[in-house]
Design a protein around this motif. Structure first.
Motif, short mmCIF file in Angstrom:
data_model
loop_
_atom_site.label_atom_id
_atom_site.label_comp_id
_atom_site.label_asym_id
_atom_site.label_seq_id
_atom_site.Cartn_x
_atom_site.Cartn_y
_atom_site.Cartn_z
N LYS A 218 0.82 -1.21 0.00
CA LYS A 218 0.00 0.00 0.00
C LYS A 218 0.85 1.26 0.00
O LYS A 218 1.94 1.30 0.59
CB LYS A 218 -0.93 0.00 1.21
CG LYS A 218 -1.94 -1.14 1.20
CD LYS A 218 -2.89 -1.03 2.37
CE LYS A 218 -3.95 -2.14 2.32
NZ LYS A 218 -4.92 -2.02 3.44
N GLY A 219 0.33 2.30 -0.66
CA GLY A 219 0.98 3.61 -0.66
C GLY A 219 2.34 3.62 -1.32
O GLY A 219 3.19 4.44 -0.97
N GLY A 231 0.03 4.28 -5.80
CA GLY A 231 -1.14 3.46 -5.56
C GLY A 231 -0.82 2.20 -4.81
O GLY A 231 0.02 2.19 -3.91
N GLU A 232 -1.47 1.12 -5.22
CA GLU A 232 -1.35 -0.16 -4.53
C GLU A 232 -1.01 -1.25 -5.52
O GLU A 232 -1.45 -1.24 -6.68
CB GLU A 232 -2.68 -0.49 -3.83
CG GLU A 232 -2.66 -1.80 -3.04
CD GLU A 232 -3.96 -2.02 -2.28
OE1 GLU A 232 -4.60 -3.07 -2.50
OE2 GLU A 232 -4.32 -1.16 -1.46
N ALA A 233 -0.20 -2.20 -5.08
CA ALA A 233 0.11 -3.39 -5.87
C ALA A 233 -0.13 -4.60 -4.98
O ALA A 233 -0.05 -4.52 -3.75
CB ALA A 233 1.54 -3.36 -6.37
N ILE A 234 -0.43 -5.72 -5.58
CA ILE A 234 -0.72 -6.94 -4.84
C ILE A 234 0.20 -8.06 -5.31
O ILE A 234 0.33 -8.29 -6.52
CB ILE A 234 -2.19 -7.36 -5.01
CG1 ILE A 234 -3.11 -6.26 -4.46
CG2 ILE A 234 -2.48 -8.68 -4.29
CD1 ILE A 234 -4.57 -6.47 -4.76
N GLU A 241 0.12 -7.67 -9.41
CA GLU A 241 -0.98 -7.00 -10.10
C GLU A 241 -1.47 -5.86 -9.22
O GLU A 241 -0.84 -5.50 -8.23
CB GLU A 241 -2.11 -7.98 -10.42
CG GLU A 241 -2.73 -8.63 -9.21
CD GLU A 241 -3.81 -9.65 -9.56
OE1 GLU A 241 -4.80 -9.72 -8.79
OE2 GLU A 241 -3.68 -10.35 -10.58
N GLY A 242 -2.61 -5.26 -9.57
CA GLY A 242 -3.17 -4.16 -8.78
C GLY A 242 -3.26 -2.87 -9.56
O GLY A 242 -2.70 -2.73 -10.65
N GLY A 243 -3.96 -1.89 -8.97
CA GLY A 243 -4.25 -0.64 -9.67
C GLY A 243 -3.04 0.09 -10.21
O GLY A 243 -3.04 0.58 -11.34
#
Length: 411
Positions: A218-219, A231-234, A241-243
């Motif tokens: 996050k962040g 933004g955020e990655a997962i 992935e992520g936004g």
């Protein structure tokens, strides 16, 4: 078997096709919407599962720039049916909208299902017929539309046809990209379909993958070349992935397609200056473990610390042996080597499609008079944030108006 003549056929019951159907019905045309699936709007419902992001509230010039190279081709359609028109349309269906903190626009119900139900009721009241489990397979020798149906093959005559079959992401929801072969056989030029707003693969170590699969970063700030995205990655089992990843996916995808890999840099604490990071990391650690020290001194989460350890191992170093300056540099520039693109079936959307040179100003395929096309079948891509649906709705309106004009000329 041949049906009676249809004034207009819309193939694809997603938002693009349904919007074209609404425009044609409002213009007095007799229409049938065909879809291969058992129900309408399946991908639309999936998109709204976590909150239906209809469009975005940013000023139109900035909004249009999100479409990159395709902007000149989409500009007129979006200006003719801009974000405010989409909001007004939604509210006319009883679904008021609101602007979220990020500027994204959502219906107050937040889900897609109430909007879709109201929309289908309105289309039904306008005389639109919905023919489900009808898979389009092209044209027969007489130029009629061919469908495979539960009752056997069906041939349909239409004075105008709007194709709105989507791209190739989430094929189990109906958009499988098989139309590319059908149209290519007719001489239509198509840019290869590619994943857009997709994840990427990374060769994580087994320890990192098993411990941190599904964990969010996050962040963070992601950088690739001249492009940076906050933004955020997962972390996924096979990669990331992520936004924030999706926002860079076009550049990352093209780099991987050319060279087979791309190095992404992640700033784990982008709001901390280097000098501040060094100062915090220079404090005595005492008897604390390194992980506990990094958590307390710099505010790193376990997955962020794991990512640092992955990067250190890849370079043949260890975090414990790094100077405060080197560790501070790594924290805000963690290199992640992406070695592949996640499958198109799991991408949020699709790049590529029918090139715009094949279309006239009314979104009609020049070499197929009376056949119009819209939505993700066209060669464009955009980030998440409302831009995908906005262009799908707007080109559906444009193709519907084009088809209506075509029908009026034939009277």
């Amino acid at each position: 078997m041949s049906s009676s003549v249809q004034h207009a056929a819309i193939i694809g019951a997603g938002p693009t096709g349904l919007m074209a159907a609404e425009v044609l019905a409002q213009g007095g045309a007799s229409i049938t919407v065909y879809d291969a699936m058992p129900s309408a709007g399946r991908k639309f419902l999936m998109a709204g599962r976590g909150g239906l992001n209809l469009t975005h509230s940013e000023p139109l010039p900035q909004f249009l720039a999100r479409y990159r190279e395709a902007m000149p081709h989409l500009k007129i359609a979006i200006e003719a049916f801009p974000p405010q028109a989409l909001c007004d349309w939604s509210e006319a269906l009883g679904q008021e909208t609101f602007i979220g903190s990020s500027g994204r626009v959502f219906p107050k119900a937040f889900k897609a299902s109430p909007l879709l139900r109201a929309w289908l009721r309105r289309l039904d009241s306008m005389g639109a017929r919905l023919a489900l489990r009808h898979r389009w397979t092209g044209w027969d020798e007489q130029g009629r539309l061919r469908f495979e149906t539960p009752g056997g093959p069906l041939a349909v005559e239409s004075c105008a046809t709007v194709l709105a079959l989507g791209g190739a992401s989430w094929p189990r929801l109906g958009s499988d990209g098989t139309w590319t072969e059908t149209l290519a056989a007719e001489g239509v030029k198509i840019s290869p379909l590619r994943p857009a707003n997709s994840g990427f693969t990374v060769a994580w170590s087994g320890i990192f993958r098993d411990r941190f699969e599904g964990q969010p970063l996050k962040g963070v700030a992601l950088t690739f070349g001249a492009h940076t995205q906050r933004g955020e990655a997962i972390v996924t089992r096979t990669g990331i992935e992520g936004g924030a990843i999706y926002a860079l996916s076009a550049e990352l995808r093209e780099a991987i397609m050319i060279s087979g890999q791309a190095t992404l840099h992640i700033a784990l604490r982008p709001d901390l200056e280097q000098t501040e990071l060094i100062a915090r990391l220079s404090e005595p650690r005492g008897k604390q473990s390194l992980s506990n020290f990094l958590r307390k001194a710099v505010g790193l989460s376990p997955v962020a610390i794991g990512l640092l350890q992955e990067a250190a191992k890849a370079s043949g170093a260890s975090l414990a042996s790094m100077s405060p300056a080197d560790l501070a540099h790594l924290i805000n520039a963690v290199p992640i080597e992406l070695n592949g693109i996640a499958p198109i079936a799991r991408a949020i959307s699709t790049a590529g499609g029918i090139v715009f040179d094949e279309l006239d100003a009314d979104f009609m395929i020049r070499r197929l008079p009376g056949v119009f096309v819209a939505g993700e079948m066209l060669d464009w891509e955009a980030p998440t944030g409302g831009y995908l649906l906005q262009a799908s709705f707007a080109t559906g309106v444009a193709a519907g108006r084009g088809a209506l004009t075509w029908l009026e000329r034939k009277i």
